[in-house]
Write an enzyme that holds these catalytic residues in place. Structure first.
Site, PDB file in Angstrom:
ATOM      1  CB  THR A 151      -0.914   0.047   1.242  1.00  0.00           C
ATOM      2  OG1 THR A 151      -0.090   0.109   2.407  1.00  0.00           O
ATOM      3  CG2 THR A 151      -1.825  -1.169   1.342  1.00  0.00           C
ATOM      4  CG  HIS A 152       0.330   4.342   1.347  1.00  0.00           C
ATOM      5  ND1 HIS A 152      -0.462   5.464   1.241  1.00  0.00           N
ATOM      6  CD2 HIS A 152      -0.293   3.528   2.239  1.00  0.00           C
ATOM      7  CE1 HIS A 152      -1.516   5.342   2.050  1.00  0.00           C
ATOM      8  NE2 HIS A 152      -1.440   4.166   2.658  1.00  0.00           N
ATOM      9  CD  GLU A 286       8.162   0.759 -21.219  1.00  0.00           C
ATOM     10  OE1 GLU A 286       8.659   1.824 -20.844  1.00  0.00           O
ATOM     11  OE2 GLU A 286       8.767  -0.043 -21.950  1.00  0.00           O
TER      12      GLU A 286
END
Ligand code: ARG
Length: 452
Positions: A151-152, A286
């Site tokens: 998370t984060h 990408e």
């Protein structure tokens, strides 16, 4: 087709500006499919004699043959796919002049587009199913492989890689449902709505609807020629799908870096650098991430075209297709290449675990262990937080702490803590419904299989 009312010919520049042939010619086969249903209906209601209807249908089949063999070269002078087909039909079969009875290009283009959309969306549904099944196989393949969950972008708790793949199964399954909704919302038959208000002629709208395998005829002729919601439904599906793809790609791109280094992308899906011999680049991921903008752009394009548009048909609506084609092509190619690539992604578990063991991702496990010993969670959180701070300062990991060190910092702790201090145990013990515990993932794999 409309020269009756006009004295002069249309200016060349206007012809160029108003034509849509380069965009709508790809719907030619669907346009003929709609016309055949229409002419059958005209025959059955007596608006055309049976043999007239038969001859027109035969003519349409001939045009179709010529389209398939590439013999029929349409002309931009005739504006669009509908006029080209009708004009060529009438060359082959003069009765073609009766085909447009009780029909306008406004209900015709809506019908043709819905048919075309339906074909493409059905194929896409099959493609999406393959992607979903690859995710299930990956979940099974990697159920016992442990990676850090984030998370984060900070290490949070260890998770099963199988659980990770199933997270994407959930997201893409919601997309699948949105696609099904788009298919449902397009499946009503516009034919018979005419230019906007229906027809004075005794047509049979139920019949054309049935012949074209729509669920029913549309209920309001004004809405029928003004409506493009079924396209926005598709665009919304496509946009959310691409957002999911872009997030998945970003994870894989990140985890493939030398810094993370815990997934291995298949060589055949990577590209090299023209200058740096050592490079193995994740260009496919990408590009898939990079194509998301166009697809969202196409949703916005149509929404802006529709905003403030008066009831009913306005020529602006001719601009509804370009973005649709772009999104079809993009989403179809992304579904295909992602299914093939994901099937071959490997995980380097040692590398993933090496990162985990240096960190403090089992802190919650310790806090929850204390909860079971009767410590209020807030207090447990504080104690484990303080210990983590101490460990960081002293450059020592949880697994390096001796039992007496544990005890020193957290008196409530007992020997049992040693047993829970393994990432595998940590994953294993997160056994709540929908959690990352191995048996939960196994259970979710079963549910996912049943859904497909
Ligand atoms: N090519 C047109 C389109 O795609 C067909 C409808 C034209 N209708 C009209 N009233 N000019 O929308």
């Amino acid at each position: 087709m409309w020269h009756g009312r006009f004295k002069g010919d249309m200016a060349e520049s206007v012809k160029d500006f108003t034509q849509s042939l380069d965009i709508d010619w790809r719907m030619a086969e669907c346009d003929i499919q709609g016309s055949i249903a229409h002419v059958k209906m005209l025959g059955s209601t007596g608006l055309l004699k049976i043999d007239e209807a038969k001859k027109i249908e035969l003519g349409l089949q001939k045009v179709l043959e010529e389209i398939k063999t590439g013999k029929f070269i349409p002309s931009k002078d005739l504006e669009d796919v509908h006029m080209n087909i009708e004009a060529h039909l009438t060359e082959i079969e003069p009765l073609g002049a009766k085909l447009h009875t009780a029909r306008s290009r406004n209900d015709q283009v809506a019908t043709t587009t819905r048919l075309y959309l339906r074909e493409r969306l059905k194929k896409l549904k099959d493609g999406l199913k393959i992607l979903l099944s690859v995710l299930i196989s990956n979940a099974q393949r990697h159920i016992n492989v442990i990676i850090p969950g984030y998370t984060h972008m900070q290490q949070a708790q260890p998770i099963s890689m199988g659980h990770y793949w199933l997270a994407w199964f959930e997201a893409f399954y919601r997309d699948y449902e949105r696609l099904e909704f788009a298919l449902k919302s397009l499946n009503e038959c516009p034919l018979g709505a005419g230019a906007l208000a229906g027809s004075t002629l005794p047509i049979d709208r139920e019949m054309t609807s049935e012949l074209l395998e729509f669920d029913c005829p549309t209920r309001n002729s004004l809405d029928t020629v003004a409506n493009r919601d079924y396209m926005t439904d598709y665009h919304y599906f496509a946009s959310v799908f691409m957002i999911h793809v872009s997030r998945l790609c970003n994870d894989l791109i990140t985890w493939n870096t030398q810094e993370f280094a815990f997934i291995i992308l298949p060589d055949e899906f990577c590209t090299g650098s023209s200058m740096m011999p050592q490079k193995k680049n994740p260009d496919v991921l990408e590009l898939a991430r990079g194509k998301t903008g166009q697809v969202i752009g196409n949703l916005i394009d149509l929404l802006v075209t529709l905003k403030g548009l008066p009831m009913t048909y306005n020529r602006d609506l001719q601009e509804d297709k370009r973005g649709l084609w772009n999104s079809f092509d993009t989403v179809e190619s992304v579904v295909k290449i992602m299914s093939a690539l994901l099937e071959k992604v490997d995980v380097d578990e040692n590398s993933a675990l090496a990162g985990l063991e240096k960190g403090y991702s089992l802190a919650t496990d310790v806090a929850e262990y204390l909860v079971l010993k009767g410590v209020p969670f807030r207090e447990a959180h504080l104690k484990v937080g303080r210990l983590t701070g101490w460990c960081i300062e002293n450059k020592i990991s949880f697994s390096d702490l001796t039992f007496s060190q544990w005890k020193e910092h957290i008196p409530e702790i007992d020997e049992g803590v040693i047993k829970i201090l393994s990432v595998r145990e940590s994953v294993n013990r997160r056994n709540t419904y929908g959690g990352t515990g191995f048996s939960q993932v196994e259970r979710q794999i079963k549910i996912a299989r049943e859904k497909l």
